[in-house]
Design an enzyme around this catalytic site. Sequence first.
Site, PDB file in Angstrom:
ATOM      1  N   ARG A 148      13.968  -6.444   6.352  1.00 32.42           N
ATOM      2  CA  ARG A 148      13.126  -5.302   6.191  1.00 32.42           C
ATOM      3  C   ARG A 148      12.934  -4.206   5.538  1.00 32.42           C
ATOM      4  NH1 ARG A 148      12.916  -5.729  12.146  1.00 32.42           N
ATOM      5  NH2 ARG A 148      13.850  -4.341  12.285  1.00 32.42           N
TER       6      ARG A 148
ATOM      7  N   ASP B 148      -6.065   9.729   0.879  1.00 34.54           N
ATOM      8  CA  ASP B 148      -5.708   8.046   0.430  1.00 34.54           C
ATOM      9  C   ASP B 148      -6.533   8.054  -1.609  1.00 34.54           C
ATOM     10  OD1 ASP B 148      -7.066   5.674  -0.714  1.00 34.54           O
ATOM     11  OD2 ASP B 148      -8.081   4.892   1.169  1.00 34.54           O
TER      12      ASP B 148
ATOM     13  N   TYR C 260     -12.751   6.023   3.364  1.00 34.92           N
ATOM     14  CA  TYR C 260     -13.360   4.137   3.333  1.00 34.92           C
ATOM     15  C   TYR C 260     -13.278   3.764   4.362  1.00 34.92           C
ATOM     16  CZ  TYR C 260     -11.067  -0.738   2.457  1.00 34.92           C
ATOM     17  OH  TYR C 260     -10.928  -1.975   2.225  1.00 34.92           O
TER      18      TYR C 260
ATOM     19  N   LYS D 162      -5.966  -3.365  -5.255  1.00 30.79           N
ATOM     20  CA  LYS D 162      -6.806  -2.506  -6.703  1.00 30.79           C
ATOM     21  C   LYS D 162      -5.877  -2.191  -7.784  1.00 30.79           C
ATOM     22  CE  LYS D 162      -9.813  -2.632  -3.266  1.00 30.79           C
ATOM     23  NZ  LYS D 162      -9.167  -1.107  -2.249  1.00 30.79           N
TER      24      LYS D 162
END
Length: 380
Positions: free
Chosen positions: A50, A175, A103, A200
């Site tokens: 993980r 961000d 956002y 992106k």
Amino acid sequence: MKEETRLTRAGRPHDGAGLVNAPVERASTLLAPDSKALYDRPQGRSRYARGGTATQDALRDALCEMTGADYCALAPSGLSAVLLPLLAAARAGGRVLAADCIYGPVRRFLDEALPNQGAKAEFFDPRIGVGVEALLGDDVNAVLLESPGSLTFELQDIPAIARAAAARNIPVICDDTWSAGILMKPLALGADCAAQSLSKYVSGHSDVLIGAALARGAFAERLKETEYLFGLHASPDDAFLALRGLRTLPLRIARSGEAALAIARWLEGRAEVARVLHPALPGHPDHALFRRDFTAPCGVFGVIFKGWDRARADAFIDALALFGIGFSWGGYESLAINCDPQIKRSAVPWKADGALIRFAIGLEHPDDLIADIERALGRV
Ligand SMILES: *Cc1c(COP(=O)(O)O)cnc(C)c1O
């Protein structure tokens, strides 16, 4: 070495097998050599995948190299990468201060899910600068920035905000999806954590969802711990694609940014346009901050069309032939969206004398894109 050079070298395998790229290693179980060793933590890592394999480690190393971070947490999406440091910082009874231009889905988390953790969000004018000091208090858990905001393109004075927050030991999270970790360096400007959607520009081909949160100093430990507690994981295939994209990021973002600036300048000269929102344009109210903190423009910007209503903006977008209509950005294909249905503000109302359309410029030639926009303007 210059950044382009470093990004051709970071996160490459050194195991003598001769592979240029880290292979895709798929795993859940990582076998221990004997029973006692199962609970050893080689290089501080558990024997369970993980936490990632060599594939995710290669991406993490390269992203740390690019951003100057001490630790990189990978997440299944950009959204979860931004939420992770917020969850690491938020405490019951606390407040998270956030720029009013963040956002939309992050804002929705702050409004709808954060109160369930016993904390609440307050929004401030993105142009607040040192004025943020007046909002800080012992109950403030974090300050969240997004510079520039992804619809309205205001910049924030990260060093001024980070200095005020650091004086009270409050982590600043930024961000920086727009700058893709390359055009601006939030950690060097004083932020404790920079989170971005790698879906992106880094991945760059509109075929992956993945995110990263990168932290320095004391916040790096908190981030790592929270990543573990929440069981976040990004798949080795997606990590491989993101790292593959990272190799050409400097070239692609430079080309997309130059083309965007040419198109933005052309649009500024059109009678239909009230304002072009790209911080690299001298007329943008935050242009001085852009010159100070960014090295180059990104290919994403907004345009306010004088007096247009939503229907007219939709008709214009429908008349474009080379622009896809869809969310996201940073792929090789250009996109256009009508932003008005998405804009949500509470600290400073959004004022515009017409519809706001966001253009994400891909890798087409700017002359063809300008011709397409001109044709569409003629039709509406
Ligand atoms: C796209 C985006 C996100 C979310 O990224 P996903 O990978 O789509 O979850 C977060 N912040 C900004 C600024 C974005 O543009």
